[in-house]
Write a protein that holds these residues in place. Sequence first.
Motif, PDB file in Angstrom:
ATOM      1  N   ALA A 171       0.751  -1.184   0.009  1.00 11.49           N
ATOM      2  CA  ALA A 171      -0.157   0.048  -0.071  1.00 11.49           C
ATOM      3  C   ALA A 171       0.866   1.297  -0.010  1.00 11.49           C
ATOM      4  CB  ALA A 171      -0.912  -0.100   1.113  1.00 11.49           C
ATOM      5  N   GLN A 181       0.435   5.329  -1.483  1.00  7.81           N
ATOM      6  CA  GLN A 181      -0.049   6.404  -0.672  1.00  7.81           C
ATOM      7  C   GLN A 181       0.078   7.606  -1.226  1.00  7.81           C
ATOM      8  OE1 GLN A 181       2.200   8.501   1.231  1.00  7.81           O
ATOM      9  NE2 GLN A 181       0.334   9.347   2.411  1.00  7.81           N
ATOM     10  N   THR A 208       5.673  -1.774   1.925  1.00  9.51           N
ATOM     11  CA  THR A 208       4.900  -3.006   2.585  1.00  9.51           C
ATOM     12  C   THR A 208       5.284  -3.067   4.107  1.00  9.51           C
ATOM     13  OG1 THR A 208       4.162  -5.056   2.726  1.00  9.51           O
ATOM     14  CG2 THR A 208       6.137  -4.722   1.840  1.00  9.51           C
ATOM     15  N   SER A 209       4.586  -3.216   5.089  1.00  7.91           N
ATOM     16  CA  SER A 209       4.980  -3.166   6.207  1.00  7.91           C
ATOM     17  C   SER A 209       5.385  -4.515   6.790  1.00  7.91           C
ATOM     18  CB  SER A 209       3.671  -2.690   7.241  1.00  7.91           C
ATOM     19  OG  SER A 209       2.516  -3.798   7.240  1.00  7.91           O
ATOM     20  N   PHE A 211      -2.778   0.587   5.221  1.00 10.06           N
ATOM     21  CA  PHE A 211      -3.673  -0.194   6.226  1.00 10.06           C
ATOM     22  C   PHE A 211      -3.180   0.105   7.696  1.00 10.06           C
ATOM     23  CE2 PHE A 211      -6.377  -2.351   3.292  1.00 10.06           C
ATOM     24  CZ  PHE A 211      -5.541  -2.391   2.119  1.00 10.06           C
ATOM     25  N   ARG A 212      -1.862   0.303   7.868  1.00  4.11           N
ATOM     26  CA  ARG A 212      -1.423   0.149   9.246  1.00  4.11           C
ATOM     27  C   ARG A 212      -0.646   1.314   9.628  1.00  4.11           C
ATOM     28  NH1 ARG A 212      -1.353  -4.488   6.804  1.00  4.11           N
ATOM     29  NH2 ARG A 212      -2.685  -6.147   7.592  1.00  4.11           N
TER      30      ARG A 212
END
Length: 244
Positions: A11, A15, A181-182, A22-23
């Motif tokens: 995500a 952005q 990505t996290s 999401f987080r």
Amino acid sequence: MARNLVILTGAGISQESGLETFRDADGIWAKVRVEDVATPEGFARDPVLVHGFYNQRRRRLLSDTVVPNPAHHALARLERAWAQAGAGAFLLVTQNIDDLHERAGSEAIVHMHGEMLKARCMACEAVLPWHDDLTVEAICPACGERGGLRPHVVWFGEMPFEMDRIFEALGRADLFLSIGTSGNVYPASAFVELARAAGAHTVELNLEPSQGAALFAEARHGPASEVVPHYAEALIDAAARLRS
Ligand code: APR
């Protein structure tokens, strides 16, 4: 010179195009519960709520203000340069359900979590382009069933798409880039370890160190719209030298 290139995006690459992650502190999971809108149980319990969640995100994606950013465009240029140089295999695996990679010109894309602009019929399994709101009364254009359409996205507890193709590419990777990505969600969070096992050089390009940051051989931290073009240009130059 790395030959087979696998890229994973999350995500964070979208952005700066105006799509929520999401987080992050203001992310999607700070506003709605995963259990309610991103599980089969949540859909069975309240399909109107789930359709509303994706309809709002689909309308946002299709609005004039949401367009690919320099990071998406850089990956499309890199894919073309890789092919022109005959540098090796290229695969872009995205966890994102938006179409910004496609709009930027990327072609070798796997949407492992599905696509927001597609619907799937639970009666006949047809997968259909879908840009309008989805409702519980919607009729499947393929089989005529009413009320059987769902977003063609992967919910928690469901199998991601094209995993065989992804695992095969990771098993041959020489270079693995993880972007935006996290590293919180399996199996994408394990891709870096599969790439390392294949002997690949692993690079994280992210706003900040992800949960799996320590697993990467190299990292560049900053906004994707700055960090990704810079890294991609270096690879494009290397691919061009390969060709000459
Ligand atoms: N540039 C680069 N990275 C960014 C930017 C930016 N402008 N903005 C945010 N990031 C980073 C964040 O620091 C974070 O590490 O992007 C990452 C986004 O992480 P998540 O919000 O967890 O998104 P993602 O990793 O894609 O989530 C994976 O979880 O909920 C599921 O299905 C959903 O596909 C999603 C999956």
